[in-house]
Motif scaffolding. Structure first.
Motif, mmCIF file in Angstrom:
data_model
loop_
_atom_site.group_PDB
_atom_site.id
_atom_site.type_symbol
_atom_site.label_atom_id
_atom_site.label_comp_id
_atom_site.label_asym_id
_atom_site.label_seq_id
_atom_site.Cartn_x
_atom_site.Cartn_y
_atom_site.Cartn_z
ATOM 1 N N SER A 29 0.829 -1.207 0.000
ATOM 2 C CA SER A 29 0.000 0.000 0.000
ATOM 3 C C SER A 29 0.867 1.262 0.000
ATOM 4 O O SER A 29 0.611 2.201 -0.773
ATOM 5 N N ALA A 30 1.904 1.276 0.836
ATOM 6 C CA ALA A 30 2.773 2.460 0.920
ATOM 7 C C ALA A 30 3.529 2.708 -0.379
ATOM 8 O O ALA A 30 3.865 3.858 -0.700
ATOM 9 N N SER A 31 3.779 1.631 -1.134
ATOM 10 C CA SER A 31 4.550 1.789 -2.370
ATOM 11 C C SER A 31 3.775 2.558 -3.432
ATOM 12 O O SER A 31 4.371 3.038 -4.397
ATOM 13 N N PHE A 32 2.453 2.679 -3.272
ATOM 14 C CA PHE A 32 1.633 3.408 -4.254
ATOM 15 C C PHE A 32 1.206 4.783 -3.747
ATOM 16 O O PHE A 32 0.433 5.463 -4.409
ATOM 17 N N ASP A 37 1.247 10.662 2.555
ATOM 18 C CA ASP A 37 0.173 9.727 2.914
ATOM 19 C C ASP A 37 0.695 8.442 3.564
ATOM 20 O O ASP A 37 -0.104 7.627 4.020
ATOM 21 N N VAL A 38 2.026 8.262 3.594
ATOM 22 C CA VAL A 38 2.563 6.960 4.024
ATOM 23 C C VAL A 38 2.391 6.730 5.519
ATOM 24 O O VAL A 38 1.967 5.649 5.955
ATOM 25 N N LEU A 39 2.712 7.722 6.344
ATOM 26 C CA LEU A 39 2.737 7.527 7.802
ATOM 27 C C LEU A 39 1.527 8.132 8.497
ATOM 28 O O LEU A 39 1.602 8.499 9.673
ATOM 29 N N ILE A 43 -4.008 4.206 9.804
ATOM 30 C CA ILE A 43 -3.428 3.787 8.523
ATOM 31 C C ILE A 43 -4.480 3.799 7.426
ATOM 32 O O ILE A 43 -5.601 3.316 7.620
ATOM 33 N N GLN A 44 -4.114 4.381 6.292
ATOM 34 C CA GLN A 44 -4.982 4.337 5.113
ATOM 35 C C GLN A 44 -4.494 3.187 4.231
ATOM 36 O O GLN A 44 -3.491 3.315 3.531
ATOM 37 N N ILE A 46 -5.898 1.854 1.646
ATOM 38 C CA ILE A 46 -6.058 2.147 0.213
ATOM 39 C C ILE A 46 -5.536 3.548 -0.053
ATOM 40 O O ILE A 46 -6.008 4.508 0.569
ATOM 41 N N PRO A 47 -4.559 3.714 -0.923
ATOM 42 C CA PRO A 47 -3.980 5.047 -1.170
ATOM 43 C C PRO A 47 -5.047 6.022 -1.658
ATOM 44 O O PRO A 47 -5.820 5.693 -2.567
ATOM 45 N N PRO A 48 -5.129 7.248 -1.048
ATOM 46 C CA PRO A 48 -6.100 8.236 -1.548
ATOM 47 C C PRO A 48 -5.791 8.667 -2.975
ATOM 48 O O PRO A 48 -6.699 8.968 -3.737
ATOM 49 N N VAL A 49 -4.498 8.725 -3.310
ATOM 50 C CA VAL A 49 -4.072 9.018 -4.681
ATOM 51 C C VAL A 49 -3.030 7.982 -5.069
ATOM 52 O O VAL A 49 -2.004 7.839 -4.389
ATOM 53 N N TRP A 50 -3.312 7.253 -6.128
ATOM 54 C CA TRP A 50 -2.398 6.187 -6.542
ATOM 55 C C TRP A 50 -1.221 6.777 -7.318
ATOM 56 O O TRP A 50 -1.412 7.584 -8.229
#
Length: 280
Positions: A29-32, A37-39, A43-44, A46-50
């Motif tokens: 998830s963090a890689s996208f 948005d990572v930390l 925790i999100q 699903i990335p809000p912006v890919w």
């Protein structure tokens, strides 16, 4: 009672699987994600912006003295493949000698070689380093290949595989006039298909994940392997950690051994069954 025990067993296994997979899901998830948005807390997942471009940036951006993660990945692939190929050839050849030939001191020699696997690696680093330096292999990829191309563990595994082969086949080849080298190449080696795959895959994974030994013998970034490159990436380009790029690089680092394993899964499992005695 049996039903309750079965449900409890599956519940424990499910929780353990989730516990094992959650760090990998967070990494993916963090890689996208974007850097901000990572930390975030909570925790999100699903990335809000890919941002798939993180992968291209992590793979090809020259961040370390002009070299990129792709350079380190190529070095790791070369080292892991060469170590695996040499280990498959040398270990089966030596294991064949221990399995099918009787000579004085054979068992003592075998157990002596096998006992070297009980030593912690940190206790042999200094003598191994001195040997590699004497051979002129410091700061060279061969320093990661040669010391692990033939180990006590790989010899023992190859011997155990070869013990399962019927000696009648070897005797029949001798009666037909084949030499010992011909017997090994044309009779023994082809019959070790799944066993060789198992040995090669285990060696590949061991070589791929090595961190301490490359850290000791390599100094130029042009010959760094992927684990060393990932540790450098944690520093960030401005001494601030770029977690989104770091996680993208870590995800890419998982792919080669995963693909290698998925392609060779069936012969690998057949080799383990042969070694365990569950299947002959």
């Amino acid at each position: 009672m049996d039903r309750f025990a079965r449900i409890f067993k599956y519940l424990v296994l499910t929780l353990y699987c989730l516990f094992s997979v959650i760090p990998f899901i967070w990494m993916l998830s963090a890689s996208f994600k974007r850097p901000d948005d990572v930390l975030t807390v909570p925790i999100q997942w699903i990335p809000p912006v890919w941002q798939p471009k993180n992968y291209l940036q992590a793979l090809f951006e020259p961040r370390f003295a002009g070299y990129s993660i792709s350079t380190f990945m190529i070095n790791s692939i070369i080292v892991a493949l060469m170590t695996s190929l040499l280990s498959m050839g040398l270990s089966t050849f030596v294991g064949y000698g221990f399995a099918k030939f009787k000579f004085r001191g054979r068992d003592v020699l075998l157990w002596g070689i096998l006992s070297t696997t009980l030593l912690p690696f940190s206790s042999v680093i200094i003598p191994l380093y001195l040997i590699v330096r004497m051979l002129g292999l410091l700061d060279n990829l061969w320093a990661l290949i040669i010391p692990f191309a033939l180990t006590g563990q790989s010899i023992f595994l190859a011997r155990q595989f070869i013990l399962t082969l019927p000696s009648e086949l070897i005797d029949a080849a001798r009666v037909d006039g084949a030499g010992e080298l011909q017997i090994f190449v044309r009779v023994v080696f082809p019959l070790l298909g799944p066993a060789i795959v198992t040995l090669g895959l285990m060696t590949f994974l061991f070589s791929w994940n090595q961190f301490l030994w490359p850290l000791v013998v390599l100094s130029s970034q042009k010959v760094f392997t992927l684990p060393l490159g990932l540790s450098l990436m944690g520093l960030g380009s401005t001494f601030l950690v770029d977690y989104h790029l770091w996680m993208a690089a870590a995800t890419l680092a998982v792919l080669p051994p995963l693909v290698f394993f998925l392609i060779l899964e069936r012969p690998y499992l057949r080799g383990l069954e042969t070694l365990s005695g569950l299947k002959e």
